[in-house]
Every structure is written in C-alpha cells, then in structure tokens.
Design a protein around this motif. Structure first.
Motif, short mmCIF file in Angstrom:
data_model
loop_
_atom_site.label_atom_id
_atom_site.label_comp_id
_atom_site.label_asym_id
_atom_site.label_seq_id
_atom_site.Cartn_x
_atom_site.Cartn_y
_atom_site.Cartn_z
N ASP A 99 -7.42 95.32 -27.14
CA ASP A 99 -6.60 95.49 -25.93
C ASP A 99 -5.24 96.08 -26.24
O ASP A 99 -4.73 96.92 -25.48
N TRP A 115 -3.33 99.37 -24.71
CA TRP A 115 -2.00 99.34 -24.11
C TRP A 115 -1.06 100.35 -24.77
O TRP A 115 -0.23 100.95 -24.10
N ALA A 153 2.96 93.68 -19.19
CA ALA A 153 2.22 93.75 -20.45
C ALA A 153 3.08 93.36 -21.66
O ALA A 153 2.64 92.55 -22.50
N GLU A 155 -5.46 92.24 -19.15
CA GLU A 155 -6.27 93.47 -19.18
C GLU A 155 -7.51 93.33 -18.31
O GLU A 155 -7.87 94.26 -17.57
N ARG A 208 -8.32 95.59 -15.00
CA ARG A 208 -9.54 96.39 -14.88
C ARG A 208 -10.33 96.01 -13.64
O ARG A 208 -10.89 96.87 -12.96
#
Length: 619
Positions: free
Chosen positions: A179, A183, A543, A565, A569
């Motif tokens: 992940d 990012w 984030a 994440e 999504r």
C-alpha cells in the motif's frame, strides 16, 4: 570498468599509521592511511551521519569515528561496530606519488549495498536501511517511470528479503509495503518516510531470522525442466491439495515453480480455489493474497519470494468458517455449489429455482439481459440491511441474489459499503473490557476482506467470485456483535474515543487538523460537509497521518494504512458513493488507541488459569 586515477601527492607526505585527509578537484573527501607499506583509502564521510573519519583514531588497522565510535577496517571498509561499511578505493604508488582510482565497479558496489541493506533489514535498523537504499538509488540504476524514484531497487530488495525470511509467510509488514508503494506513486506520501515505516514493519517481524526452510525444489538439484516435471505444472490444483493437507514445503515449492514458468497469473489461478473455500485467519488469506499479487506485479524480481510467502501463510492459516459458529456460511457455500454459474460476473444462466439456505424456495433466476446488472438503489439498500442484520440473513440474501442473477462483484460492492457502516458502528466499550479479546482491528478486517475479495473476484472463475461474496457477507454479518448498542452510535463513538482533555476543533479547522487533534466529533462534522470530490481528496490528505502519526506499533500502522486504502478503493469503485467510507475511516483512525493492553492480557491469562475458558469474542 573504466579507470579514473587521480594524484594525491608524494608518498613522503603520508605519515605512517595516521589518518590523512585528501580531496579531489570536485571537493570529494578521502581518508588515507599508510600502513604496512600500503596506502589505504576510504570515503572520509562516515556512512552513519557524515562526520569526518580523518579526525578519528587508528588502532591496529581499525579506524574509529570520533563522534559515535563506529569502527572500520581500513583494508576492506567493513564496519566492525556501528552499522554499514564505508566505501574503499583502490590506490597505487607510481614514481613516488600516491594515486587513487575514483571509478566505481558498479556490479561490486550494488552487491555491497544490497548486502548492507539486507543486513539492516535483518537487524531491524530502518535508518541504516534507508541510507543504504539511498546509496543504491544514487547509482542511477532505478527506473524513474515506476514512480518510486531512486528507492525503487531498495523497495524491491525489501519485498524480496521480507518475503524470504517471513517465518510463517506473508504478513502485515509486506501488506503495508504494497500500500505504501501505491501511495508513493500517487504522490500521497514521500518515498523516504514511507521506506522507513515499511522497513521497520518488515524488519520487526523477521528480525534476525534466516531464510525460511528451503524445502524440496528450493535450491539446486537438476535443471528447471526436471523440477517442473517433478511438480506437474499442468495440475495447479496440486497446490490447493498440498495446502489442505498442510504439506507446507511442497506447496511452497510448487508455487515457486509455477511463478518461474507462469508468473503471477499462474500463482493466482493455483491459489484461488483454496482461498475461496473459507474465511482464513480473520480474512487475511484473501487480504494477503491480493497484496502479494500487487507486490509481485510491481517487483518482478521479488515475485517468486512474495508469492511463495503468500502460499506459506495460507498453509498455516486457520479456516475460520469451518468452525461451529459459521454453520450458516457453510450451508450457503454448499448452495452456491449447486447454482449454475457462468460468465465474467458469475451470473446465473438458468431460470430454475434453487433452495435457499434455510430450506425455503429462492427467487427464480433473472434473464440473461439483467443477470449482471448492478443492484438499483432500493435493492442495494435492502440487501445491505440484511448483510448488517447478522450472519444468517447476510448469506441467505447473498445466495438469493446470486440465484436471481446478480453479479458477485455488484454484491461485493454493496457488502464493502456495509462493512464500512459496520466499522463506523464499532462500540469502543469492547476495548475497555478485560474479559474480552476484541478490538477495532477485528472489524477493520471486514472492510479489507471485502475489498480484497472484489479485487480477486475480478480475475476469478464465476463460482469462486460467488463464494467470495458469500464469505464477505457472512463475515460482515457475523461481526454484528461489535456494533454499539443504541442508535446514536456515531455520537457515542466520537465521545468514547476522544482523548481526555481534547479540545473541540477551532472554527474553520481542516480535516487533517481535527485528526491530528484526535477530535473524532470535529472530524466527522467536517467530513459530512464534503462532496464526493472533497471526500476523495480527504483520503489523500489523511494518508500521511495514517502512515506516520496514527499509531506506533507496526501492526497498528499496517491496519491504519490498509484500511484507508481499502475504504478509498471501495468508494472509488462504488456507483453510489456516500460518506460511509470516510466516516468509517475517521471513527477508526482518529482516536488514540491502546496498542499494548497489559491489564487485559494479564486478566485473560488469570481467568484462563482459573476456569480454563476462553475470553469472550465476536464469534
């Protein structure tokens, strides 16, 4: 390698057994030592923090940095105390003058830096790992188009090394790595900070462990064709058979051969039948497989280790839905086995009725023209209400809609939304109880499993996608026990999760400011004012907080990142997105959470020793 010799001056100017500073015309610094008739030359900058080694002390061929006592062998550059080695340069004496070759043997330098990086990961020393990674990137061998910039090779080494040494297979650190790489490529977090977090998460889990047991077919022993023949690659189902029988070495060896010949696609096809059978390890079976496939796609040189690690993880996994509490889910899976499924969405192709989970008649299958259509808003709302009502209504509704022709991916989208609602409803009182082994991390798994199931389902066979939909629905339904008891759950969660003495947000404050202040109520109030575009930007804004500030322990950081994440999504792919995804994220990631519950651990141990009974759980 082309030579690049420069003159450092007459040998007579080099005192024996004393560090001497020399510079080239570009200002590069070298520390030189004349010992035993030979001039040794190293970088003058200590690889730790750049202090001059020329101001250090020499004893018996060991040069010690005066600032932090790091010690280097002048003959090799190896570090005997401290961390990474220092670069050494070839020298010669010609006509009474000392010359130094500035040229770098690129292959040897890569080997040196990779070895240093792997040692840093092995020791769980993220600062050293980053320095070695940056040095590796400075060689200019990275592919800029990957989005990871100069740290691409370092991230690849981290993925390969972490997967190779993961004792029980693919784990949270590797999932976090997947992940964070995403990012970085999106521009959400800086590469250097992300690498530190990932290196610590990977390194902590496998600190000072060697490579996992090699097992058959792991190294040596004949040509690739001979090994392939031994493992019968035309029978990928053999991997599932080995996993079911807990023949871990065999399963891992078969996976390595499959990846060698058929790549990640072959690995996916071999593992999907097994992953779709059960909810494994609280959902981690599917979650980690999806992340392993992402890493394998990004780092081809690490694909064999990453997918082998995913196979090993599955070989150790508990099949949760084989346990007594999941009887309704097992019955639903049996009904799915009877459905006539085909097509990319696993739609029903027959109008025949099927038996529902509870034995009643299900609705007839829909026509071919509508079988893969998404649910309309009213249908979806009704379906989600059943998913949230409990395990049995959740799986019964899923089988019923599959029989009517709804596509598994459409159902998984609705289940993902329901999982977000479930997470937002989590009752923090569970985390205060000493007799229960329940935390919010348990409920985040419903979100990440639903997203992983959707990702895997896009490439799955129709029946596998349908099975994943049933598993996801049953999981979300089963976690109903974690809901706060009363209707005004959001206000309750915000109040219960707020830190003592936390101030209300200042007027005009941003969502990030509210998160940093751990102001759950303020964050939720801001989030409710956002439109769809604002919510998308909010995930990117939050984030860095999730990756660097929300938690301390790597497993908590990994959950913060992977939950953000997954929710992002799910919202991005939702044809009817609303604020549920962002609300779920805020109620999870903003509160300060106890990351080591010593009193609970002790209370559960005392209780077990006194009555022999397990702690209360969600199922």
């Amino acid at each position: 390698m082309k030579s690049d010799w420069i003159d450092l001056g007459p040998l007579s100017e080099f005192p024996a057994e004393q560090p001497l500073l020399r510079k080239d015309d570009a200002g590069r610094r070298f520390v030189c030592v004349l010992r035993g008739g030979e001039v040794h030359a190293l970088d003058d900058r200590c690889p730790h923090q750049g202090y001059p080694l020329s101001q250090g002390a020499l004893r018996g061929g060991v040069l010690t940095c005066a600032w932090h006592n790091w010690k280097f062998d002048i003959a090799t550059g190896a570090c005997s105390f401290g961390g990474e080695p220092v670069r050494r340069y070839a020298t010669r004496v010609d006509g009474g003058r000392v010359q130094l070759n500035r040229a770098i043997d690129m292959a040897a330098e890569v080997r040196r830096l990779v070895a240093g990086l792997r040692e840093a990961i092995w020791r769980d020393e993220p600062a050293r790992a980053l320095r070695e990674g940056l040095r590796l990137g400075a060689l200019g061998l990275h592919r800029a188009e990957t989005g990871l910039g100069s740290l691409h090779l370092a991230f690849e080494v981290l993925a390969k090394d972490g997967a190779e040494r993961a004792e029980h297979g693919f784990d949270h650190g590797l999932a976090l790595l997947a992940d964070l790489c995403t990012w970085i490529e999106r521009g959400w977090v800086p590469a250097e900070e992300a690498f530190v977090v990932a290196a610590h998460a990977v390194g902590e889990a496998s600190a000072r462990l060697g490579p996992r047991g090699k097992g058959p077919g792991r190294a040596g022993g004949g040509s690739p064709l001979a090994r392939i023949a031994d493992f019968e690659l035309d029978e990928p189902e053999k991997v599932s058979e080995a996993l079911a029988a807990e023949r871990r070495d065999e399963a891992e060896a078969r996976m390595r051969e499959l990846v060698e010949v058929r790549g990640a696609a072959g690995a996916r096809r071999a593992l999907m039948p097994f992953v779709a059978q059960h909810l494994f390890n609280y959902g981690h079976g599917a979650i980690f497989l999806a992340k392993a496939l992402e890493l394998a796609g990004r780092f081809s040189a690490a694909a064999d280790e990453v997918l082998a690690a995913s196979t090993v993880q599955l070989a150790w996994a508990t099949a949760d839905t084989s346990l007594p509490p999941f009887a309704a889910t097992r019955a639903a899976l049996a009904r799915v086995a009877e459905l006539p499924l085909s097509g990319p969405e696993g739609a029903a192709v027959s109008a025949a009725s099927v038996t529902s989970v509870d034995g009643g008649a299900a609705a007839p299958a829909a026509s071919a023209s509508t079988r893969a259509a998404p649910l309309d808003p009213a249908e979806r709302a009704a379906f989600e209400a059943e998913v949230l009502a409990g395990e049995r209504p959740a799986v019964e509704a899923t089988v019923r809609w599959l029989a009517r022709g709804a596509g598994p991916l459409a159902l998984l989208g609705a289940i993902g939304h329901a999982a977000a609602v479930r997470l937002a409803r989590f009752d923090p009182a569970w985390e205060q109880r000493l007799d229960a082994e329940v935390g919010v991390l348990d409920v985040t798994h419903a979100v990440t499993f639903a997203e992983a199931a959707a990702a895997l389902g896009r490439e799955a066979l129709p029946r596998e996608a349908a099975q994943l939909a049933v598993l996801a629905a049953g999981f979300v339904g089963k976690l109903r026990a974690a809901d706060v008891a009363h209707v005004a759950h959001v206000a309750h969660v915000a109040h219960a999760a707020a830190p003592a003495g936390a101030a209300a947000r200042a007027p005009g404050g941003t969502l990030l400011q509210a998160a940093e202040a751990r102001d759950v109520g303020g964050a939720l109030a801001i989030a409710r004012e956002l439109d769809a575009g604002g919510r998308r930007r909010a995930f990117a804004e939050l984030a860095p907080f999730a990756a660097f500030d929300a938690a301390v322990r790597p497993i908590f950081t990994a959950h913060a990142v992977k939950t953000l994440e997954a929710l992002q999504r799910l919202e991005s792919s939702d044809p009817q997105p609303d604020g549920a995804y962002l609300e779920a994220l805020l109620t999870y990631v903003v509160p300060v959470r106890r990351e080591l519950h010593a009193r609970r651990i002790a209370a559960i141990a005392r209780k077990f020793m006194s009555d022999g009974r397990p702690p209360e759980g969600l199922y």
